[in-house]
Write an enzyme that holds these catalytic residues in place. Structure first.
Site, PDB file in Angstrom:
ATOM      1  N   ASP A   1      35.199  36.918  48.199  1.00 30.51           N
ATOM      2  CA  ASP A   1      34.973  37.083  46.768  1.00 30.51           C
ATOM      3  C   ASP A   1      34.582  38.545  46.624  1.00 30.51           C
ATOM      4  O   ASP A   1      33.471  38.937  46.981  1.00 30.51           O
ATOM      5  CB  ASP A   1      33.820  36.179  46.296  1.00 30.51           C
ATOM      6  CG  ASP A   1      33.675  36.238  44.794  1.00 30.51           C
ATOM      7  OD1 ASP A   1      33.643  37.359  44.251  1.00 30.51           O
ATOM      8  OD2 ASP A   1      33.599  35.171  44.157  1.00 30.51           O
ATOM      9  N   HIS A   2      35.508  39.348  46.135  1.00 30.03           N
ATOM     10  CA  HIS A   2      35.269  40.795  46.258  1.00 30.03           C
ATOM     11  C   HIS A   2      34.078  41.263  45.431  1.00 30.03           C
ATOM     12  O   HIS A   2      33.544  42.332  45.685  1.00 30.03           O
ATOM     13  CB  HIS A   2      36.548  41.589  45.980  1.00 30.03           C
ATOM     14  CG  HIS A   2      36.912  41.737  44.535  1.00 30.03           C
ATOM     15  ND1 HIS A   2      37.541  40.748  43.836  1.00 30.03           N
ATOM     16  CD2 HIS A   2      36.735  42.753  43.675  1.00 30.03           C
ATOM     17  CE1 HIS A   2      37.731  41.174  42.595  1.00 30.03           C
ATOM     18  NE2 HIS A   2      37.264  42.374  42.459  1.00 30.03           N
TER      19      HIS A   2
ATOM     20  N   HIS B   1      33.629  34.896  40.857  1.00 24.42           N
ATOM     21  CA  HIS B   1      32.835  36.125  40.751  1.00 24.42           C
ATOM     22  C   HIS B   1      31.540  35.932  39.952  1.00 24.42           C
ATOM     23  O   HIS B   1      30.465  36.349  40.370  1.00 24.42           O
ATOM     24  CB  HIS B   1      33.643  37.238  40.088  1.00 24.42           C
ATOM     25  CG  HIS B   1      34.990  37.459  40.701  1.00 24.42           C
ATOM     26  ND1 HIS B   1      35.217  37.353  42.042  1.00 24.42           N
ATOM     27  CD2 HIS B   1      36.192  37.785  40.159  1.00 24.42           C
ATOM     28  CE1 HIS B   1      36.494  37.611  42.301  1.00 24.42           C
ATOM     29  NE2 HIS B   1      37.102  37.872  41.180  1.00 24.42           N
TER      30      HIS B   1
HETATM   31  C1  BG6 Z   1      40.325  39.359  40.086  1.00 20.51           C
HETATM   32  C2  BG6 Z   1      40.919  38.625  38.919  1.00 20.51           C
HETATM   33  O1  BG6 Z   1      39.743  38.464  40.997  1.00 20.51           O
HETATM   34  O2  BG6 Z   1      39.335  40.255  39.627  1.00 20.51           O
HETATM   35  C3  BG6 Z   1      41.494  39.599  37.898  1.00 20.51           C
HETATM   36  O3  BG6 Z   1      41.950  37.774  39.382  1.00 20.51           O
HETATM   37  C4  BG6 Z   1      40.464  40.630  37.514  1.00 20.51           C
HETATM   38  O4  BG6 Z   1      41.963  38.913  36.745  1.00 20.51           O
HETATM   39  C5  BG6 Z   1      39.824  41.248  38.743  1.00 20.51           C
HETATM   40  O5  BG6 Z   1      41.122  41.620  36.745  1.00 20.51           O
HETATM   41  C6  BG6 Z   1      38.681  42.137  38.357  1.00 20.51           C
HETATM   42  O6  BG6 Z   1      38.191  42.797  39.479  1.00 20.51           O
HETATM   43  P1  BG6 Z   1      37.449  44.172  39.346  1.00 20.51           P
HETATM   44  O7  BG6 Z   1      36.954  44.481  40.703  1.00 20.51           O
HETATM   45  O8  BG6 Z   1      38.470  45.166  38.844  1.00 20.51           O
HETATM   46  O9  BG6 Z   1      36.367  43.973  38.347  1.00 20.51           O
END
Ligand code: BG6
Length: 516
Positions: free
Chosen positions: A202-203, A266
């Site tokens: 989960d980044h 997230h």
């Molecule tokens: C992803 C989603 O996990 O996270 C996307 O699938 C979203 O829809 C993205 O745009 C957002 O990531 P970050 O790191 O740019 O906030």
């Protein structure tokens, strides 16, 4: 100027991590290597680790995908993107040194022979490396192939590792589309790899400021005594994006929607970091045991009425974002013109624990909002209004602690101060800490940290099986009310470029969404 290095070393959390995790040399096999994620995030992350001198020696990367491609073509495509997106810039000399460690393996995901030949390639690499055979499999393909990839890894014996070595798997999102599919995927994963070798990515957990939530709470003595329903009035979590469905994204998104795409993973992860009890230690399970308790304590909205009361879903209509005219959600590329998928969701969440009873956690996330920004704000109760209530003008308002996850990562605290002058007037002021200026350097990309952790065998920042499943339970009730009930809660509308539908403002009752 803060001494960044010493600050790190004197921080007990950091010391523990440093002592515990040493990334080890390995071969990273990326399934779905021709996709966007590999080009924009994964390979640039590995490149930047090398640039910063953090990558263990002799890491090899194998891209596994269906398309015909030579090693050279694969590397060229990666270089092209690295030039555009690399956090630390693109250094030709370093790339020339890095590129030979990347190769391409062409196979369909269903063909067992592709995995058998991969096994041979891996053995050869291990031999060259002197018998050290650590392997990190990164499943980043379209989700419909996750099962095939895992099953074939097992059939080819690639889930096994040689004595003293490891084989681990990182699984990208989406981790299922509801509880049954997540349980099924978990079962397939667990039949192939042990839980300790499974890394559900989960980044958001890799983002610097998300990691700092625990440090802020538990390495400072001034916040934790106040971190409960006696002093906190409400909490808000906002994740706004200005982008819509560019680049064909509508195809995936219209089947998913904001709740499944962002909240299930997230945002519930961020919520659990804010609301968790102090863990007994910093081990992966120590931390995740506490996080999962939060998700388990979410009040379940298991009737359409409860969903209507506590959740707002919305779609954007045509509008302007950043001065540009943009289409409405239903007019977007690859989106069904009659779509019932939400591109925005706002929730009022209740955590039924001793600490949080009665404190609403408001959450909102959406596409085509005015800007890209993710932040958590903790709104403290106002001081007893006995001394200053007779003063003219507005009431001072309570303290607000804001954790900016992105961009401009940092933390600010709103306080009330006396306005300079001969009369007594109160004004809110902000104490503000910015990562970039305080530490003199930007934060690494989330994928850098997470890949390094997986190479080090540290799963703290990855979701555990029960966390994922508990989060789906919560989300499924809402999805069911929207899509399976006879009297589904309505879809609200808002103009693209605005801060969401008026129904989301109403959800807050007497409170207001913080202005970002
Ligand atoms: C992803 C989603 O996990 O996270 C996307 O699938 C979203 O829809 C993205 O745009 C957002 O990531 P970050 O790191 O740019 O906030």
């Amino acid at each position: 100027m803060l001494d960044h290095k010493n600050l790190h070393m004197s921080n007990p959390f950091r010391e523990d991590l440093v002592a515990r995790s040493r990334p080890e040399s390995c071969t990273v096999v990326i399934f779905g290597a021709t996709g966007d994620l590999t080009h924009r995030k994964l390979v640039p992350a590995i490149y930047n680790l090398k640039l910063d001198g953090e990558l263990p020696p002799d890491v090899k990367i194998i891209g596994f995908a269906r398309r015909e491609k030579s090693d050279e073509e694969f590397r060229e495509g990666l270089e092209e993107l690295n030039k555009q997106v690399s956090r630390g810039g693109h250094d030709e000399t370093l790339w020339t040194d890095f590129a030979p460690s990347i190769s391409y393996h062409q196979s369909t995901f269903t063909d067992i022979e592709g995995y058998q030949s991969l096994a041979k390639t891996l053995d050869k690499i291990d031999e060259e490396r002197g018998g050290k055979g650590n392997r990190l499999f990164y499943v980043a393909s379209a989700p419909e192939f996750f099962d095939d990839i895992l099953e074939n890894l097992k059939k080819a014996g690639l889930n096994e590792s040689a004595e003293g070595c490891w084989s681990r798997v990182i699984v990208e999102k989406p981790f299922g589309t509801d509880l049954p599919t997540a349980q099924h995927l978990n079962q397939v994963v667990n039949e192939t790899f042990e839980e300790k070798d499974t890394y559900r990515i989960d980044h958001y957990l890799g983002k610097e400021t998300a990691q700092n939530i625990m440090v802020l709470r538990f390495a400072n003595s001034i916040f934790e005594p106040l971190w409960n329903n006696r002093y906190i009035e409400q909490v808000q979590i906002t994740c706004a994006e200005h982008l819509g469905m560019e680049g064909g994204r509508g195809g995936y998104y219209d089947k998913s929607g904001a709740l499944r795409d962002m909240v299930q993973n997230h945002l519930l992860q961020l919520l659990s970091l804010v609301a968790m009890e102090p863990p007994t230690d910093l081990s992966a399970d120590g931390v995740r045991d506490e996080k999962v308790k939060v998700i388990r304590s979410l009040r379940q909205y298991d009737t359409p009425e409860l969903v209507r009361e506590n959740v707002v879903r919305g779609q954007y209509t045509e509008g302007f974002v950043g001065g540009q005219k943009v289409a409405g959600y239903r007019e977007e590329d690859r989106v069904n013109p009659e779509s019932q998928t939400e591109a925005y969701v706002a929730l009022k969440i209740q955590i039924d624990t001793w600490r949080w009873s009665g404190v609403p956690f408001f959450m909102r996330v959406g596409k085509r909002l005015p800007k890209k920004a993710t932040e958590i704000s903790i709104h403290f109760k106002e001081a007893p209004n006995v001394l200053f209530n007779a003063l003219p003008g507005a009431t001072p308002g309570g303290n607000v602690l804001v954790i900016r996850i992105q961009p401009d990562e940092g933390i600010s605290l709103r306080m009330v101060s006396k306005l300079p002058g001969t009369s007594l007037r109160l004004e809110p002021v902000k104490m503000d800490f910015h990562y970039a200026t305080s530490f003199g350097k930007g934060s690494p990309e989330a994928y850098e940290r997470l890949l390094l952790d997986a190479m080090a065998g540290d799963a703290t920042l990855f979701a555990r099986r029960d966390e994922v499943e508990e989060a789906w339970k919560f989300v499924d009730h809402i999805e069911n009310a929207w899509h399976k009930s006879e009297n589904p809660p309505e879809m609200a509308e808002f103009e693209a470029g605005s801060w969401g539908p008026k129904e989301a403002d109403e959800l807050l009752g007497d409170y207001k969404w913080r202005r970002l």
